[in-house]
Design a protein around this motif. Sequence first.
Motif, PDB file in Angstrom:
ATOM      1  N   GLU A  52      58.117  31.716  73.255  1.00 14.83           N
ATOM      2  CA  GLU A  52      58.791  32.947  73.682  1.00 14.83           C
ATOM      3  C   GLU A  52      57.803  33.927  74.305  1.00 14.83           C
ATOM      4  O   GLU A  52      58.126  34.630  75.267  1.00 14.83           O
ATOM      5  CB  GLU A  52      59.481  33.595  72.480  1.00 14.83           C
ATOM      6  N   TYR A  53      56.579  33.948  73.780  1.00 10.22           N
ATOM      7  CA  TYR A  53      55.564  34.877  74.279  1.00 10.22           C
ATOM      8  C   TYR A  53      54.674  34.269  75.361  1.00 10.22           C
ATOM      9  O   TYR A  53      53.671  34.856  75.753  1.00 10.22           O
ATOM     10  CB  TYR A  53      54.686  35.356  73.124  1.00 10.22           C
ATOM     11  N   GLY A  54      55.039  33.057  75.844  1.00 15.34           N
ATOM     12  CA  GLY A  54      54.283  32.440  76.927  1.00 15.34           C
ATOM     13  C   GLY A  54      52.999  31.774  76.499  1.00 15.34           C
ATOM     14  O   GLY A  54      52.095  31.585  77.323  1.00 15.34           O
ATOM     15  N   GLU A 110      64.927  23.809  76.180  1.00 18.20           N
ATOM     16  CA  GLU A 110      65.391  24.342  74.902  1.00 18.20           C
ATOM     17  C   GLU A 110      65.245  25.865  74.871  1.00 18.20           C
ATOM     18  O   GLU A 110      66.118  26.575  74.362  1.00 18.20           O
ATOM     19  CB  GLU A 110      64.595  23.715  73.750  1.00 18.20           C
ATOM     20  N   LEU A 111      64.135  26.359  75.422  1.00 23.40           N
ATOM     21  CA  LEU A 111      63.920  27.805  75.481  1.00 23.40           C
ATOM     22  C   LEU A 111      64.960  28.463  76.385  1.00 23.40           C
ATOM     23  O   LEU A 111      65.524  29.515  76.050  1.00 23.40           O
ATOM     24  CB  LEU A 111      62.505  28.095  75.984  1.00 23.40           C
ATOM     25  N   HIS A 112      65.227  27.828  77.530  1.00 25.86           N
ATOM     26  CA  HIS A 112      66.230  28.344  78.471  1.00 25.86           C
ATOM     27  C   HIS A 112      67.617  28.377  77.821  1.00 25.86           C
ATOM     28  O   HIS A 112      68.340  29.379  77.918  1.00 25.86           O
ATOM     29  CB  HIS A 112      66.249  27.470  79.726  1.00 25.86           C
ATOM     30  N   ASN A 113      67.973  27.284  77.152  1.00 26.27           N
ATOM     31  CA  ASN A 113      69.296  27.200  76.527  1.00 26.27           C
ATOM     32  C   ASN A 113      69.460  28.200  75.384  1.00 26.27           C
ATOM     33  O   ASN A 113      70.582  28.549  75.013  1.00 26.27           O
ATOM     34  CB  ASN A 113      69.544  25.786  75.999  1.00 26.27           C
ATOM     35  N   ASN A 114      68.337  28.639  74.841  1.00 27.50           N
ATOM     36  CA  ASN A 114      68.383  29.579  73.719  1.00 27.50           C
ATOM     37  C   ASN A 114      68.184  31.021  74.183  1.00 27.50           C
ATOM     38  O   ASN A 114      67.843  31.897  73.387  1.00 27.50           O
ATOM     39  CB  ASN A 114      67.317  29.200  72.679  1.00 27.50           C
ATOM     40  N   GLY A 115      68.383  31.243  75.481  1.00 28.30           N
ATOM     41  CA  GLY A 115      68.269  32.600  76.007  1.00 28.30           C
ATOM     42  C   GLY A 115      66.845  33.113  76.058  1.00 28.30           C
ATOM     43  O   GLY A 115      66.602  34.317  75.943  1.00 28.30           O
ATOM     44  N   TYR A 116      65.898  32.192  76.250  1.00 29.11           N
ATOM     45  CA  TYR A 116      64.468  32.523  76.301  1.00 29.11           C
ATOM     46  C   TYR A 116      63.999  33.233  75.030  1.00 29.11           C
ATOM     47  O   TYR A 116      63.136  34.107  75.072  1.00 29.11           O
ATOM     48  CB  TYR A 116      64.139  33.345  77.551  1.00 29.11           C
ATOM     49  N   LYS A 117      64.588  32.820  73.930  1.00 26.22           N
ATOM     50  CA  LYS A 117      64.197  33.321  72.617  1.00 26.22           C
ATOM     51  C   LYS A 117      63.804  32.145  71.728  1.00 26.22           C
ATOM     52  O   LYS A 117      64.309  31.033  71.889  1.00 26.22           O
ATOM     53  CB  LYS A 117      65.353  34.088  71.954  1.00 26.22           C
ATOM     54  N   GLN A 150      54.071  28.344  79.474  1.00 29.04           N
ATOM     55  CA  GLN A 150      52.820  29.090  79.594  1.00 29.04           C
ATOM     56  C   GLN A 150      52.794  29.928  80.869  1.00 29.04           C
ATOM     57  O   GLN A 150      51.789  30.559  81.173  1.00 29.04           O
ATOM     58  CB  GLN A 150      51.632  28.120  79.595  1.00 29.04           C
ATOM     59  N   GLY A 151      53.913  29.901  81.624  1.00 27.20           N
ATOM     60  CA  GLY A 151      54.013  30.710  82.830  1.00 27.20           C
ATOM     61  C   GLY A 151      53.696  29.976  84.111  1.00 27.20           C
ATOM     62  O   GLY A 151      53.739  30.573  85.195  1.00 27.20           O
ATOM     63  N   GLN A 152      53.364  28.683  84.025  1.00 28.90           N
ATOM     64  CA  GLN A 152      53.072  27.918  85.231  1.00 28.90           C
ATOM     65  C   GLN A 152      54.373  27.457  85.877  1.00 28.90           C
ATOM     66  O   GLN A 152      55.430  27.452  85.250  1.00 28.90           O
ATOM     67  CB  GLN A 152      52.170  26.735  84.884  1.00 28.90           C
ATOM     68  N   VAL A 153      54.292  27.040  87.139  1.00 30.33           N
ATOM     69  CA  VAL A 153      55.507  26.739  87.895  1.00 30.33           C
ATOM     70  C   VAL A 153      55.806  25.248  87.970  1.00 30.33           C
ATOM     71  O   VAL A 153      56.786  24.847  88.590  1.00 30.33           O
ATOM     72  CB  VAL A 153      55.404  27.306  89.333  1.00 30.33           C
ATOM     73  N   PHE A 154      54.967  24.431  87.355  1.00 33.67           N
ATOM     74  CA  PHE A 154      55.193  22.989  87.415  1.00 33.67           C
ATOM     75  C   PHE A 154      55.259  22.420  86.000  1.00 33.67           C
ATOM     76  O   PHE A 154      54.780  23.030  85.040  1.00 33.67           O
ATOM     77  CB  PHE A 154      54.077  22.296  88.202  1.00 33.67           C
ATOM     78  N   CYS A 155      55.849  21.248  85.889  1.00 34.81           N
ATOM     79  CA  CYS A 155      56.011  20.592  84.591  1.00 34.81           C
ATOM     80  C   CYS A 155      54.827  19.666  84.346  1.00 34.81           C
ATOM     81  O   CYS A 155      54.610  18.709  85.092  1.00 34.81           O
ATOM     82  CB  CYS A 155      57.318  19.803  84.567  1.00 34.81           C
ATOM     83  N   ASP A 156      54.060  19.966  83.320  1.00 39.40           N
ATOM     84  CA  ASP A 156      52.880  19.152  83.011  1.00 39.40           C
ATOM     85  C   ASP A 156      52.607  19.228  81.510  1.00 39.40           C
ATOM     86  O   ASP A 156      51.593  19.764  81.073  1.00 39.40           O
ATOM     87  CB  ASP A 156      51.672  19.651  83.808  1.00 39.40           C
ATOM     88  N   CYS A 157      53.530  18.684  80.721  1.00 39.55           N
ATOM     89  CA  CYS A 157      53.393  18.733  79.263  1.00 39.55           C
ATOM     90  C   CYS A 157      52.130  18.006  78.824  1.00 39.55           C
ATOM     91  O   CYS A 157      51.829  16.915  79.304  1.00 39.55           O
ATOM     92  CB  CYS A 157      54.603  18.085  78.583  1.00 39.55           C
ATOM     93  N   LEU A 158      51.408  18.613  77.901  1.00 40.07           N
ATOM     94  CA  LEU A 158      50.175  18.009  77.420  1.00 40.07           C
ATOM     95  C   LEU A 158      50.441  16.833  76.495  1.00 40.07           C
ATOM     96  O   LEU A 158      49.632  15.919  76.394  1.00 40.07           O
ATOM     97  CB  LEU A 158      49.337  19.070  76.689  1.00 40.07           C
ATOM     98  N   ASN A 159      51.561  16.862  75.800  1.00 41.62           N
ATOM     99  CA  ASN A 159      51.886  15.772  74.876  1.00 41.62           C
ATOM    100  C   ASN A 159      53.389  15.782  74.649  1.00 41.62           C
ATOM    101  O   ASN A 159      53.882  16.372  73.694  1.00 41.62           O
ATOM    102  CB  ASN A 159      51.133  15.955  73.556  1.00 41.62           C
ATOM    103  N   TRP A 160      54.118  15.107  75.527  1.00 42.21           N
ATOM    104  CA  TRP A 160      55.576  15.178  75.506  1.00 42.21           C
ATOM    105  C   TRP A 160      56.136  14.493  74.269  1.00 42.21           C
ATOM    106  O   TRP A 160      55.735  13.382  73.916  1.00 42.21           O
ATOM    107  CB  TRP A 160      56.145  14.532  76.766  1.00 42.21           C
TER     108      TRP A 160
END
Length: 329
Positions: free
Chosen positions: A22-24, A51-58, A33-43
């Motif tokens: 929530e706090y980036g 999940e964050l989007h669906n939860n209203g960014y909370k 983390q505020g970046q514009v591309f998808c690059d999960c370190l450990n999916w």
Amino acid sequence: MVKEAIDCIDAGTEYCPCKLAEYGQCLICSQCQGQVFCDCLNWKGVCIYQELHNNGYKAKEGRKTFDCNVEEVINNNNNLIIIKFKAPHKLVLDLVKPGSYIFIRTDDNHYFDIPISIMNSDIENDIISIAVEIRGIKTAKLLNTKANENIVIRGPYWNGVFGIKNILAQNNTKALILARGIGLAPMMPVIRKLLSQNNELQAVLDKDPFNVNFATELLEKYKIKTSENSLLDKGQLSDHAKVIIKDALEDGVTFIHIAGADILTYSVINYLNEINRNDVVLSCCNNFKMCCGEGICGACTSRFSGHRVKRFCKEQADPRNIFEGRRFI
């Protein structure tokens, strides 16, 4: 450039995304983390950003607080107390895995909660057992705990052990357990898990600074080879411990779990380096200070080379990596 393997103990669970996302400051998700591309370190099979989007960014609802009835209290000379209490079935199930711990409330002020590892989680009777070494103001208040009274806990939390993926990877092999002091408590879920994976175990126990082996009752339930020996001598790995480790490795042991203070873990790692056995897989106790358990307060943080800050109440790590490159100033 080699990207460091980073893992969050809560990623993909019912508590993800958390306040860090929530706090980036999510440990895993680049977009959180505020970046514009998808690059999960450990999916982990779940898109944290979605999940964050669906939860209203909370953040999702955090851990809950439970009032639990104390079933039994065992006091050993006022320097060790074992508490057994009844808990909700789901919580008991969640606390079975290695590295599980809870926060115990000793005061109306929740900032005084104490992180305590789970010694045993009995899913048949919904009884949780913990062992607490009396060291300071907060733990001393637990001496007033009595049977048939309530105890307030918060949980579940799971990052009480480093190298969990190494534990899960052990199947049909030989393992050595080195445990000292209060480390005998978080040792038990690790033993239980390793045995369930058909591993052959040898446990070497050092009860110091206590005068009793408080894990005897639980150890008797498992068919493992145990012995009591001194593991540390004047802050160094004892000669006897070195012989035990060397003999175990010659006998085919490929995995060692270290349940004790950081000095024990550090000494074992150094000894393995000395005998050129970096191939031995390790796990160990997480001894970092904890306060909130959510990576926010900063109590668990440690600085590493390259201006890296790690939040060890959340971040999983290999035992060797928690000392390598660590800054102490």
